[in-house]
Write a protein that holds these residues in place. Structure first.
Motif, mmCIF file in Angstrom:
data_model
loop_
_atom_site.group_PDB
_atom_site.id
_atom_site.type_symbol
_atom_site.label_atom_id
_atom_site.label_comp_id
_atom_site.label_asym_id
_atom_site.label_seq_id
_atom_site.Cartn_x
_atom_site.Cartn_y
_atom_site.Cartn_z
ATOM 1 N N ASP A 22 -49.561 15.903 -3.467
ATOM 2 C CA ASP A 22 -49.272 15.468 -4.831
ATOM 3 C C ASP A 22 -49.655 16.594 -5.776
ATOM 4 N N ASP A 23 -48.682 17.085 -6.520
ATOM 5 C CA ASP A 23 -48.914 18.149 -7.495
ATOM 6 C C ASP A 23 -49.630 19.352 -6.873
ATOM 7 N N GLY A 24 -49.183 19.705 -5.664
ATOM 8 C CA GLY A 24 -49.738 20.875 -4.978
ATOM 9 C C GLY A 24 -51.049 20.626 -4.242
ATOM 10 N N ARG A 25 -51.601 19.425 -4.323
ATOM 11 C CA ARG A 25 -52.857 19.091 -3.641
ATOM 12 C C ARG A 25 -52.565 18.274 -2.388
ATOM 13 N N GLU A 58 -59.151 10.139 -3.094
ATOM 14 C CA GLU A 58 -57.759 9.853 -3.446
ATOM 15 C C GLU A 58 -57.331 8.438 -3.047
ATOM 16 N N TYR A 63 -51.292 6.387 -2.362
ATOM 17 C CA TYR A 63 -50.823 7.348 -1.361
ATOM 18 C C TYR A 63 -50.639 6.707 0.016
#
Length: 120
Positions: A22-25, A58, A63
Motif C-alpha cells: 500500500d503506497d509503496g509499503r 497494519e 488488508y
C-alpha cells in the motif's frame, strides 16, 4: 515470507504467493494453495488460503479482507467453487475474522486446526 516462498518453489503451480503493498509499503503477504491433494490419495482436491500475514501495526485496516478477496477472485477465475482455510483455535486466533468474511466452520480438523470453507 522466505519459508512460504521456498514452499512455493518446491511445489510449482500449486502456490500463488503475493506481497500486499500500500503506497509503496509492504503491509502483508498472502499465499493460496491450488489444486492440493488434501488427503494425499487423489480423492479430495482443494484450493484455498495457505498463508496470510498482515504486519501488526497494519491490522484492522482492511488488508486481510483485501487479501482474502484477491485469493477468492483468483480461484473463481480458475473455476474453483470453494475456498478452504485452516486456523488455530483460541482466544486471539483469526476465527472471527474468517467467519465475518463468510467462511463456514466445518467439523473437520487438520493437525488440530479448524477448517473453514467459503462458497465462491
Amino acid at each position: 515470507m522466505a519459508h512460504s516462498l521456498a514452499e512455493a518453489y518446491v511445489r510449482p503451480g500449486k502456490a500463488w504467493p503475493r506481497v500486499i503493498v500500500d503506497d509503496g509499503r509492504v503491509v502483508g503477504f498472502v499465499m493460496a494453495f491450488l489444486d492440493f491433494d488434501w488427503h494425499d490419495d487423489g480423492t479430495d482436491i482443494r484450493s484455498g488460503l495457505w498463508r496470510l500475514t498482515i504486519a501488526a501495526d497494519e491490522q484492522g485496516k482492511g488488508y486481510g479482507r483485501f487479501a482474502v478477496n484477491a485469493v477468492a477472485e483468483e480461484l473463481r477465475r480458475r473455476g474453483t467453487r470453494t475456498l478452504h482455510v485452516t486456523w488455530h483455535p483460541g482466544e486471539h486466533g483469526p476465527e472471527n475474522f474468517y467467519l465475518t468474511l463468510g467462511f463456514e466452520k466445518t467439523d473437520e480438523r487438520v493437525n488440530e486446526e479448524h477448517v473453514g470453507v467459503l462458497r465462491l
